[in-house]
Design a protein around this motif. Structure first.
Motif, PDB file in Angstrom:
ATOM      1  N   UNK A  79      43.272  40.189  44.414  1.00 59.09           N
ATOM      2  CA  UNK A  79      41.706  39.553  43.923  1.00 59.09           C
ATOM      3  C   UNK A  79      41.422  38.260  44.633  1.00 59.09           C
ATOM      4  N   UNK A  80      42.345  37.566  45.075  1.00 59.42           N
ATOM      5  CA  UNK A  80      41.828  36.134  45.546  1.00 59.42           C
ATOM      6  C   UNK A  80      41.249  36.446  46.891  1.00 59.42           C
ATOM      7  N   UNK A  81      41.422  37.803  47.620  1.00 57.41           N
ATOM      8  CA  UNK A  81      41.076  37.873  48.913  1.00 57.41           C
ATOM      9  C   UNK A  81      39.976  38.652  48.980  1.00 57.41           C
ATOM     10  N   UNK A  82      39.820  39.465  47.900  1.00 56.64           N
ATOM     11  CA  UNK A  82      38.407  40.518  47.685  1.00 56.64           C
ATOM     12  C   UNK A  82      38.197  40.833  46.293  1.00 56.64           C
ATOM     13  N   UNK A  83      37.757  39.877  45.619  1.00 59.00           N
ATOM     14  CA  UNK A  83      37.377  40.277  44.201  1.00 59.00           C
ATOM     15  C   UNK A  83      36.051  40.984  43.976  1.00 59.00           C
ATOM     16  N   UNK A  84      36.037  42.076  43.880  1.00 58.64           N
ATOM     17  CA  UNK A  84      34.660  42.985  43.504  1.00 58.64           C
ATOM     18  C   UNK A  84      33.909  42.374  42.527  1.00 58.64           C
ATOM     19  N   UNK A  85      32.838  42.396  42.550  1.00 57.49           N
ATOM     20  CA  UNK A  85      31.806  42.165  41.846  1.00 57.49           C
ATOM     21  C   UNK A  85      30.815  43.449  41.735  1.00 57.49           C
ATOM     22  N   UNK A  86      30.134  43.380  40.746  1.00 62.05           N
ATOM     23  CA  UNK A  86      29.122  44.507  40.608  1.00 62.05           C
ATOM     24  C   UNK A  86      28.120  44.369  41.721  1.00 62.05           C
ATOM     25  N   UNK A  87      27.562  43.421  42.384  1.00 63.64           N
ATOM     26  CA  UNK A  87      26.648  43.248  43.393  1.00 63.64           C
ATOM     27  C   UNK A  87      27.315  43.636  44.687  1.00 63.64           C
ATOM     28  N   UNK A  88      28.545  43.412  44.894  1.00 56.68           N
ATOM     29  CA  UNK A  88      29.551  43.836  46.211  1.00 56.68           C
ATOM     30  C   UNK A  88      29.891  45.206  46.208  1.00 56.68           C
ATOM     31  N   UNK A  89      30.086  45.660  45.256  1.00 51.68           N
ATOM     32  CA  UNK A  89      30.248  47.115  45.088  1.00 51.68           C
ATOM     33  C   UNK A  89      29.144  47.728  45.578  1.00 51.68           C
TER      34      UNK A  89
END
Length: 121
Positions: A79-89
């Motif tokens: 999660x600290x490398x690539x935390x997915x957010x609704x926008x990034x998804x």
């Protein structure tokens, strides 16, 4: 589902480190359906009316290796490398359609039908 559809599903599975079975893929009709499915798999609350960011992400092979997304046995990205957010998804999913189908990001809306409107076979 044709070759284009299979390629989009495979690239999505690799990018998000998720599995989409044939029954799930068969239920997807719109881009919004696909987004909802990806968000559910990631445990990310989807946006009600997603809008594509001006600059879409470009994830190169080197970045995928760094982000633990390209391995024989995929591991979830920490999660600290690539935390997915609704926008990034949303943006990453749009980037897959743009790259795979040579579409304009403006064509890829939540209500766009994948086969009929975007020409994905």
């Amino acid at each position: 589902m044709g070759l284009d559809g299979v390629e989009i599903v495979l690239r999505t599975e690799e990018l998000f480190v998720i599995a989409i079975n044939d029954d799930e893929a068969a239920m997807v009709r719109t881009v919004g359906d696909f987004y909802q499915l990806i968000c559910a798999k990631l445990g990310v609350p989807p946006l009600q009316s997603p809008c594509t960011s001006e600059n879409l992400p470009v994830i190169t092979h080197h970045e995928k290796i760094f982000l633990f997304l390209s391995r024989d046995t995929p591991l979830p990205a920490p999660p600290d490398v690539l935390p997915w957010s609704p926008q990034s998804v949303w943006d990453c999913m749009v980037a897959v359609f743009v790259d795979q189908m040579a579409l304009s990001p403006k064509e890829i809306t939540c209500h766009a039908r994948i086969a009929q409107d975007l020409g994905v076979d």
